[in-house]
Motif scaffolding. Sequence first.
Motif, PDB file in Angstrom:
ATOM      1  N   ILE A 116       0.850  -1.183   0.000  1.00  0.00           N
ATOM      2  CA  ILE A 116       0.000   0.000   0.000  1.00  0.00           C
ATOM      3  C   ILE A 116       0.893   1.242   0.000  1.00  0.00           C
ATOM      4  CG2 ILE A 116      -1.813   1.277   1.247  1.00  0.00           C
ATOM      5  CD1 ILE A 116      -2.657  -1.577   0.375  1.00  0.00           C
ATOM      6  N   ALA A 117       0.527   2.215  -0.812  1.00  0.00           N
ATOM      7  CA  ALA A 117       1.183   3.522  -0.781  1.00  0.00           C
ATOM      8  C   ALA A 117       0.131   4.546  -0.381  1.00  0.00           C
ATOM      9  CB  ALA A 117       1.769   3.862  -2.140  1.00  0.00           C
ATOM     10  N   VAL A 118       0.451   5.353   0.601  1.00  0.00           N
ATOM     11  CA  VAL A 118      -0.424   6.436   1.037  1.00  0.00           C
ATOM     12  C   VAL A 118       0.278   7.720   0.624  1.00  0.00           C
ATOM     13  CG1 VAL A 118      -1.605   7.524   2.974  1.00  0.00           C
ATOM     14  CG2 VAL A 118      -1.220   5.043   2.983  1.00  0.00           C
ATOM     15  N   LEU A 142      -8.791   9.609   0.607  1.00  0.00           N
ATOM     16  CA  LEU A 142      -9.286  10.102   1.890  1.00  0.00           C
ATOM     17  C   LEU A 142      -9.210  11.625   1.837  1.00  0.00           C
ATOM     18  CD1 LEU A 142      -7.416   7.570   4.212  1.00  0.00           C
ATOM     19  CD2 LEU A 142      -9.781   7.457   3.428  1.00  0.00           C
ATOM     20  N   ALA A 143     -10.348  12.269   1.895  1.00  0.00           N
ATOM     21  CA  ALA A 143     -10.421  13.715   1.711  1.00  0.00           C
ATOM     22  C   ALA A 143     -10.088  14.471   2.997  1.00  0.00           C
ATOM     23  CB  ALA A 143     -11.814  14.099   1.222  1.00  0.00           C
ATOM     24  N   ARG A 144      -9.223  15.454   2.849  1.00  0.00           N
ATOM     25  CA  ARG A 144      -8.907  16.420   3.918  1.00  0.00           C
ATOM     26  C   ARG A 144      -8.523  15.744   5.240  1.00  0.00           C
ATOM     27  NH1 ARG A 144     -13.296  17.223   1.386  1.00  0.00           N
ATOM     28  NH2 ARG A 144     -14.635  16.770   3.151  1.00  0.00           N
ATOM     29  N   VAL A 145      -7.747  14.683   5.195  1.00  0.00           N
ATOM     30  CA  VAL A 145      -7.386  13.957   6.419  1.00  0.00           C
ATOM     31  C   VAL A 145      -6.145  14.509   7.099  1.00  0.00           C
ATOM     32  CG1 VAL A 145      -8.552  11.812   5.791  1.00  0.00           C
ATOM     33  CG2 VAL A 145      -6.160  12.172   5.099  1.00  0.00           C
ATOM     34  N   GLY A 146      -5.380  15.331   6.400  1.00  0.00           N
ATOM     35  CA  GLY A 146      -4.191  15.924   7.003  1.00  0.00           C
ATOM     36  C   GLY A 146      -4.280  17.434   6.978  1.00  0.00           C
ATOM     37  N   PHE A 147      -3.757  18.055   8.025  1.00  0.00           N
ATOM     38  CA  PHE A 147      -3.696  19.517   8.070  1.00  0.00           C
ATOM     39  C   PHE A 147      -2.263  19.901   8.368  1.00  0.00           C
ATOM     40  CE2 PHE A 147      -3.892  23.709   9.993  1.00  0.00           C
ATOM     41  CZ  PHE A 147      -4.675  24.382   9.074  1.00  0.00           C
ATOM     42  N   LYS A 148      -1.633  20.564   7.404  1.00  0.00           N
ATOM     43  CA  LYS A 148      -0.235  20.944   7.572  1.00  0.00           C
ATOM     44  C   LYS A 148       0.035  22.186   6.731  1.00  0.00           C
ATOM     45  CE  LYS A 148       4.408  19.028   7.353  1.00  0.00           C
ATOM     46  NZ  LYS A 148       5.232  17.900   6.959  1.00  0.00           N
ATOM     47  N   HIS A 149       0.893  23.046   7.243  1.00  0.00           N
ATOM     48  CA  HIS A 149       1.260  24.289   6.549  1.00  0.00           C
ATOM     49  C   HIS A 149       0.021  25.095   6.156  1.00  0.00           C
ATOM     50  CE1 HIS A 149       5.375  23.081   6.684  1.00  0.00           C
ATOM     51  NE2 HIS A 149       5.234  22.103   5.798  1.00  0.00           N
ATOM     52  N   GLY A 150      -0.969  25.097   7.062  1.00  0.00           N
ATOM     53  CA  GLY A 150      -2.141  25.940   6.883  1.00  0.00           C
ATOM     54  C   GLY A 150      -3.178  25.450   5.906  1.00  0.00           C
ATOM     55  N   PHE A 152      -5.647  21.841   4.444  1.00  0.00           N
ATOM     56  CA  PHE A 152      -6.064  20.447   4.516  1.00  0.00           C
ATOM     57  C   PHE A 152      -5.601  19.743   3.246  1.00  0.00           C
ATOM     58  CE2 PHE A 152      -8.933  22.275   7.625  1.00  0.00           C
ATOM     59  CZ  PHE A 152      -8.872  21.330   8.631  1.00  0.00           C
ATOM     60  N   VAL A 153      -5.168  18.490   3.421  1.00  0.00           N
ATOM     61  CA  VAL A 153      -4.604  17.736   2.308  1.00  0.00           C
ATOM     62  C   VAL A 153      -5.250  16.353   2.259  1.00  0.00           C
ATOM     63  CG1 VAL A 153      -2.466  16.817   1.307  1.00  0.00           C
ATOM     64  CG2 VAL A 153      -2.405  18.957   2.611  1.00  0.00           C
ATOM     65  N   ASP A 154      -5.600  15.928   1.041  1.00  0.00           N
ATOM     66  CA  ASP A 154      -6.118  14.570   0.811  1.00  0.00           C
ATOM     67  C   ASP A 154      -4.953  13.585   0.743  1.00  0.00           C
ATOM     68  OD1 ASP A 154      -8.460  15.980   0.341  1.00  0.00           O
ATOM     69  OD2 ASP A 154      -8.683  15.287  -1.733  1.00  0.00           O
ATOM     70  N   THR A 155      -5.259  12.311   0.935  1.00  0.00           N
ATOM     71  CA  THR A 155      -4.302  11.261   0.616  1.00  0.00           C
ATOM     72  C   THR A 155      -4.936  10.339  -0.421  1.00  0.00           C
ATOM     73  OG1 THR A 155      -5.020   9.848   2.450  1.00  0.00           O
ATOM     74  CG2 THR A 155      -3.106  11.258   2.842  1.00  0.00           C
ATOM     75  N   VAL A 156      -4.091   9.838  -1.298  1.00  0.00           N
ATOM     76  CA  VAL A 156      -4.501   8.877  -2.313  1.00  0.00           C
ATOM     77  C   VAL A 156      -3.927   7.525  -1.885  1.00  0.00           C
ATOM     78  CG1 VAL A 156      -4.387   8.232  -4.745  1.00  0.00           C
ATOM     79  CG2 VAL A 156      -4.462  10.659  -4.086  1.00  0.00           C
ATOM     80  N   LEU A 157      -4.783   6.526  -1.823  1.00  0.00           N
ATOM     81  CA  LEU A 157      -4.338   5.178  -1.478  1.00  0.00           C
ATOM     82  C   LEU A 157      -4.114   4.411  -2.778  1.00  0.00           C
ATOM     83  CD1 LEU A 157      -6.934   4.373   1.337  1.00  0.00           C
ATOM     84  CD2 LEU A 157      -4.613   5.238   1.596  1.00  0.00           C
ATOM     85  N   LEU A 158      -2.923   3.862  -2.906  1.00  0.00           N
ATOM     86  CA  LEU A 158      -2.586   3.036  -4.065  1.00  0.00           C
ATOM     87  C   LEU A 158      -2.198   1.648  -3.557  1.00  0.00           C
ATOM     88  CD1 LEU A 158      -0.652   5.995  -4.948  1.00  0.00           C
ATOM     89  CD2 LEU A 158      -1.818   4.986  -6.883  1.00  0.00           C
ATOM     90  N   GLN A 159      -2.388   0.649  -4.406  1.00  0.00           N
ATOM     91  CA  GLN A 159      -2.124  -0.734  -3.996  1.00  0.00           C
ATOM     92  C   GLN A 159      -1.450  -1.472  -5.143  1.00  0.00           C
ATOM     93  OE1 GLN A 159      -5.577  -2.695  -2.495  1.00  0.00           O
ATOM     94  NE2 GLN A 159      -4.582  -4.684  -2.307  1.00  0.00           N
ATOM     95  N   ARG A 160      -0.504  -2.336  -4.767  1.00  0.00           N
ATOM     96  CA  ARG A 160       0.168  -3.203  -5.742  1.00  0.00           C
ATOM     97  C   ARG A 160       0.168  -4.627  -5.193  1.00  0.00           C
ATOM     98  NH1 ARG A 160       4.883  -3.816  -9.184  1.00  0.00           N
ATOM     99  NH2 ARG A 160       4.718  -6.023  -9.685  1.00  0.00           N
ATOM    100  N   SER A 161      -0.382  -5.552  -5.960  1.00  0.00           N
ATOM    101  CA  SER A 161      -0.364  -6.956  -5.578  1.00  0.00           C
ATOM    102  C   SER A 161       0.920  -7.596  -6.080  1.00  0.00           C
ATOM    103  CB  SER A 161      -1.569  -7.693  -6.182  1.00  0.00           C
ATOM    104  OG  SER A 161      -2.756  -7.224  -5.595  1.00  0.00           O
TER     105      SER A 161
END
Length: 163
Positions: A116-118, A142-150, A152-161
């Motif tokens: 998994i890559a976040v 995941l929308a707006r899960v991080g707040f940094k440098h003023g 909100f930031v989303d994260t994209v979850l990627l997966q490799r089997s």
Amino acid sequence: MARTAGTADLTTVAQIYAHYVTTSVATFEIEPPDAEEWHRRFTAVDAAGLPFLVAERDGVVAGYAYCAPWKTRPAYRATVEDSVYVAPWAVGRGCGAELLEALLEACRTAGIREVIAVVADSGDPASLALHRRFGFTEAGRLARVGFKHGRFVDTVLLQRSLA
């Protein structure tokens, strides 16, 4: 060529990561981890039988990558989360690809089935492009899960089997 990291590499690893902690949203840590914390992380990755690698350019550590357990519950034992960071001076010199390719191979050898890559959706497409180049596919956002440098930031979850 990427190689297995050792404790002697951790000072440079910490410096590379500190750059991203203090100047970007590539990581949601707010303060750079100290040497003791890096030693703890390295020891935990090693004890789990997972890879922790570095890439060098001209004899200097130019980047690092490792995998850590995705979750602590036993049912997740064959799933890991990757981390790949390249020193600012080495960006564009193939370190990220070298590290991710070696990391995926080391994960296969370790019996890992899913990686998994976040990735923080910072507006810089480099990490997403690198992971997609190596066969990762988007598994969610995941929308707006991080707040940094003023902001909100989303994260994209990627997966490799790997199986």
